[in-house]
Write an enzyme that holds these catalytic residues in place. Structure first.
Site, PDB file in Angstrom:
ATOM      1  N   ASP A  10      -7.085 -15.002 -12.704  1.00  0.00           N
ATOM      2  CA  ASP A  10      -7.294 -15.037 -14.157  1.00  0.00           C
ATOM      3  C   ASP A  10      -7.465 -13.614 -14.695  1.00  0.00           C
ATOM      4  OD1 ASP A  10      -7.116 -17.594 -15.268  1.00  0.00           O
ATOM      5  OD2 ASP A  10      -9.121 -18.163 -14.638  1.00  0.00           O
ATOM      6  N   THR A  31      -7.190 -19.078  -2.334  1.00  0.00           N
ATOM      7  CA  THR A  31      -8.051 -20.274  -2.243  1.00  0.00           C
ATOM      8  C   THR A  31      -7.184 -21.514  -2.474  1.00  0.00           C
ATOM      9  OG1 THR A  31      -8.530 -20.227  -4.616  1.00  0.00           O
ATOM     10  CG2 THR A  31     -10.092 -19.068  -3.173  1.00  0.00           C
ATOM     11  N   LYS A  43      -1.066 -19.101 -17.248  1.00  0.00           N
ATOM     12  CA  LYS A  43      -2.292 -18.886 -18.028  1.00  0.00           C
ATOM     13  C   LYS A  43      -3.255 -17.946 -17.339  1.00  0.00           C
ATOM     14  CE  LYS A  43      -3.903 -23.103 -18.593  1.00  0.00           C
ATOM     15  NZ  LYS A  43      -4.764 -24.171 -19.090  1.00  0.00           N
ATOM     16  N   GLU A  85      -9.164 -30.793  -7.292  1.00  0.00           N
ATOM     17  CA  GLU A  85      -7.956 -30.568  -8.103  1.00  0.00           C
ATOM     18  C   GLU A  85      -6.763 -31.333  -7.520  1.00  0.00           C
ATOM     19  OE1 GLU A  85      -7.652 -29.190 -10.972  1.00  0.00           O
ATOM     20  OE2 GLU A  85      -9.070 -27.538 -11.226  1.00  0.00           O
TER      21      GLU A  85
END
Ligand code: NAD
Length: 271
Positions: A10, A31, A43, A85
């Site tokens: 990010d 990860t 993003k 996830e």
């Protein structure tokens, strides 16, 4: 080059976007969440003040390189969070993936994603391809605002903040999945068998399904935030069976007593 977990990727994405009004960058996620989610797509965001992901951009990497061997040094709790996830993708789109997860997750966590090797690769491959399919038709998240990958990501951002980030991203997603599943049950959209299957899997992986910060007022605020982000209605993703989901358009459908009794139920399940 962003080499690291979701947080690192990010920061690198947003930095590359800002530097010189945009420089090329490469992502190498290390990860499980990075490899199947944060490293896929365009993003990047960082928290600002009390808001999760408040400052961000859409800025694609030149390449994403995925090397599953990085997962071999990941602590087991980080692998568990990654599975939150992955189960998200299984519940909204892929019954076969759910079967694989239920059978092999514990062995994969125990062996640090080494064994069974063929299954490890198959789970990564399915999750990544599904994520790409979902994202590539809607990179900027507004064509349409209904995004299956938002499953588990309506209540979780506020929960991460409310717990002062003691709850990790994957753990918050797990609580969100559990609550969305229970709310779906209360609306009569999912059978108790499928509900139980989802909650049992989260428990099997020792992922949380409840935290004290999960309150009806936090949920209301989260639904309101979702309306602001998702074209004027919450587009809350509710599972209807394993592999299928529904977009709830009207937050008023979720009554206060549904939130209260749903949260109570999750507190009991969490014990
Ligand atoms: N931009 C996106 O589309 C997107 C998508 C999903 C998640 N995210 C963000 O990603 C973050 C979660 O990512 P995460 O779960 O990777 O957490 P993380 O980046 O905090 O990494 C978790 C920990 O693992 C360590 N680590 C990384 N690779 C390792 C390895 N191979 N071996 C041992 N330790 C290793 C890191 O140093 C860190 O301490 C959240 O902030 C979330 O909001 C972003």
């Amino acid at each position: 080059v962003g080499l690291g977990g979701g947080v690192c990727l990010d920061i690198v994405t947003i930095s590359a976007c800002l530097a010189g009004r945009g420089i090329a960058y490469i992502c190498i996620p290390t990860t499980l969440i990075g490899q199947i989610d944060a490293g896929i797509g365009i993003k990047g965001a960082v928290n600002f003040g009390e808001a999760k992901n408040h400052l961000g951009c859409y800025y694609p990497p030149r390449e994403v390189l995925i090397a599953p061997t990085f997962l071999q040094t990941l602590p087991q709790n980080r692998l568990r969070e990654g599975f939150a996830e992955i189960i998200k993708m299984a519940i909204i789109r892929d019954l076969k993936l759910m079967d694989l997860l239920e059978t092999y997750s514990l062995a994969l966590i125990e062996s640090q994603f080494r064994k069974p090797a063929a299954i490890a690769n198959e789970i990564l491959r399915r999750s990544i391809l599904m994520m790409i399919e979902e994202l590539e038709v809607n990179f900027y998240e507004d064509q349409p605002y209904e995004r299956l990958v938002d499953f588990g990501h309506t209540f979780s951002p506020l929960l991460e903040v409310a717990t002062l980030h003691k709850l990790s991203h994957g753990e918050a997603v797990s609580v969100d999945i559990a609550l969305s599943t229970v709310l779906s049950g209360k609306l009569g959209l999912i059978s108790s068998i499928h509900q139980k299957r989802i909650l049992d899997f989260l428990k099997l992986l020792e992922l949380p399904v409840w935290v004290p910060e999960l309150t009806p007022s936090l949920c209301r605020k989260a639904l309101h935030m979702a309306e602001l982000h998702r074209g004027g209605c919450p587009n809350l993703v509710l599972p209807t069976r394993i592999g299928e989901a529904y977009f709830l358009k009207n937050a008023d459908m979720i009554k206060d007593d549904m939130l209260e009794t749903g949260i109570q139920l999750l507190e009991e399940v969490n014990r």
